[in-house]
Design an enzyme around this catalytic site. Structure first.
Site, PDB file in Angstrom:
ATOM      1  N   TYR A   1      89.685 -26.521  51.719  1.00  0.00           N
ATOM      2  CA  TYR A   1      88.695 -25.630  51.080  1.00  0.00           C
ATOM      3  C   TYR A   1      89.240 -24.233  50.803  1.00  0.00           C
ATOM      4  CZ  TYR A   1      85.368 -29.183  52.598  1.00  0.00           C
ATOM      5  OH  TYR A   1      84.699 -30.370  52.795  1.00  0.00           O
TER       6      TYR A   1
ATOM      7  N   HIS B   1      83.998 -21.654  46.530  1.00  0.00           N
ATOM      8  CA  HIS B   1      82.987 -21.421  47.565  1.00  0.00           C
ATOM      9  C   HIS B   1      83.526 -20.517  48.669  1.00  0.00           C
ATOM     10  CE1 HIS B   1      78.928 -22.396  48.312  1.00  0.00           C
ATOM     11  NE2 HIS B   1      79.054 -23.454  49.085  1.00  0.00           N
TER      12      HIS B   1
ATOM     13  N   PHE C   1      81.035 -24.307  58.741  1.00  0.00           N
ATOM     14  CA  PHE C   1      80.731 -24.798  57.398  1.00  0.00           C
ATOM     15  C   PHE C   1      79.564 -23.991  56.839  1.00  0.00           C
ATOM     16  CE2 PHE C   1      83.404 -28.208  58.830  1.00  0.00           C
ATOM     17  CZ  PHE C   1      84.197 -28.433  57.702  1.00  0.00           C
TER      18      PHE C   1
ATOM     19  N   ASN D   1      76.690 -24.341  55.264  1.00  0.00           N
ATOM     20  CA  ASN D   1      75.241 -24.507  55.474  1.00  0.00           C
ATOM     21  C   ASN D   1      74.801 -24.257  56.910  1.00  0.00           C
ATOM     22  OD1 ASN D   1      76.395 -26.782  56.498  1.00  0.00           O
ATOM     23  ND2 ASN D   1      75.089 -28.242  55.418  1.00  0.00           N
TER      24      ASN D   1
ATOM     25  N   ASP E   1      80.248 -16.180  47.489  1.00  0.00           N
ATOM     26  CA  ASP E   1      80.410 -16.555  46.087  1.00  0.00           C
ATOM     27  C   ASP E   1      79.044 -16.560  45.401  1.00  0.00           C
ATOM     28  OD1 ASP E   1      79.926 -18.863  47.867  1.00  0.00           O
ATOM     29  OD2 ASP E   1      79.890 -20.027  46.021  1.00  0.00           O
TER      30      ASP E   1
ATOM     31  N   ASN F   1      73.552 -21.807  50.079  1.00  0.00           N
ATOM     32  CA  ASN F   1      73.359 -22.464  51.385  1.00  0.00           C
ATOM     33  C   ASN F   1      73.745 -21.598  52.580  1.00  0.00           C
ATOM     34  OD1 ASN F   1      72.259 -24.792  50.341  1.00  0.00           O
ATOM     35  ND2 ASN F   1      74.229 -25.794  50.091  1.00  0.00           N
TER      36      ASN F   1
END
Length: 193
Positions: free
Chosen positions: A16, A21, A67, A69, A94, A115
Site C-alpha cells: 500500500y 490512499h 488499516f 477503516n 487523501d 473511512n
C-alpha cells in the site's frame, strides 16, 4: 490553538506504500524526515509514533497501523493518554473531491465518506483540523476503491508532493496556532504552470 498531534492516514504494508490512499502517510513521513523525528512502532497506540519539535512546538506524530477503516483505534488512545484536545489535532488524508496537486486545510465538519475520518469522529468528535490532500477522482464511482488503492501516475505524484511541500512551508503559521493564516497559505496553493 497550536497543533500538538499530527496523524497521517493510510494503510500499513509495502503493497500500500505508494497508493493514493496513503497520501496522509506521505505527508507525515516527509515531516518526520524534514524535522529529524524518528517514527517507531508502539503497540499501545497501534501505530508508528514519534515526538519532536517543529517550529518551536512540541509535537507527536502518528501513522496508524490499524488499516484505514480502524484509524480511530490508534488516534483516540494517543489523544487520551497525552490529554490532547481535538482542536490541537491535525489529520492528513487523501481527498477524492480535490484534484491531485491541490490541498485544503479544514476544521471540523463531516467525514465526507472517508473511512479513516469515519472511524475517528465517533472516538474523539469532529472538531479536529484536516489536511485534505487531493488525489482526484476516477471516472465512475464504482471504480473508487480500485482507484485509491492504485499508485498515482508520475505526474500526479509530482503534483501531490508539490502540494505537500506547500504545507511544509505553512508549518510556522500552523504550529504557532495561526490557523486562518495557515489555511489561506495552504488553500491558496496553485501548481506552477
Amino acid at each position: 490553538m497550536s497543533i500538538q498531534f499530527i496523524v497521517g492516514l493510510g494503510n500499513p504494508g509495502a503493497q500500500y506504500q505508494h497508493t493514493r490512499h496513503n497520501a496522509g502517510f506521505w505527508f507525515v513521513e516527509r515531516l518526520a524526515e524534514a524535522f529529524g523525528i524518528t517514527l517507531s512502532y508502539d503497540k499501545k497506540f497501534h501505530g508508528k509514533v514519534g515526538r519532536g519539535t517543529i517550529h518551536g512546538a512540541d509535537v507527536r506524530l502518528l501513522l496508524p497501523e490499524t488499516f484505514m477503516n480502524r484509524s480511530g483505534q490508534a488516534v483516540a488512545p494517543l489523544a487520551k493518554f497525552y490529554n490532547i484536545h481535538p482542536s490541537h489535532l491535525l489529520v492528513a488524508h487523501d481527498e477524492l473531491d480535490i484534484a491531485a496537486g491541490q490541498i485544503r486545510l479544514k476544521t471540523g465538519g463531516g467525514h465526507g465518506g472517508h473511512n479513516g475520518l469515519k472511524d475517528i469522529v465517533p472516538h474523539i468528535g469532529a472538531e479536529f483540523h484536516r489536511l485534505r490532500i487531493g488525489i482526484g477522482r476516477p471516472a465512475h464511482s464504482s471504480q473508487v476503491s480500485g482507484f485509491v488503492l492504485a499508485k498515482p501516475t508520475l505526474d500526479e505524484r509530482i503534483s501531490i508532493d508539490a502540494a505537500i511541500d506547500c504545507t511544509i512551508d505553512a508549518l510556522p503559521e500552523l504550529m504557532s496556532g495561526d490557523i486562518e493564516r495557515a489555511r489561506n497559505h495552504i488553500n491558496g496553493f496553485k501548481l506552477p504552470a
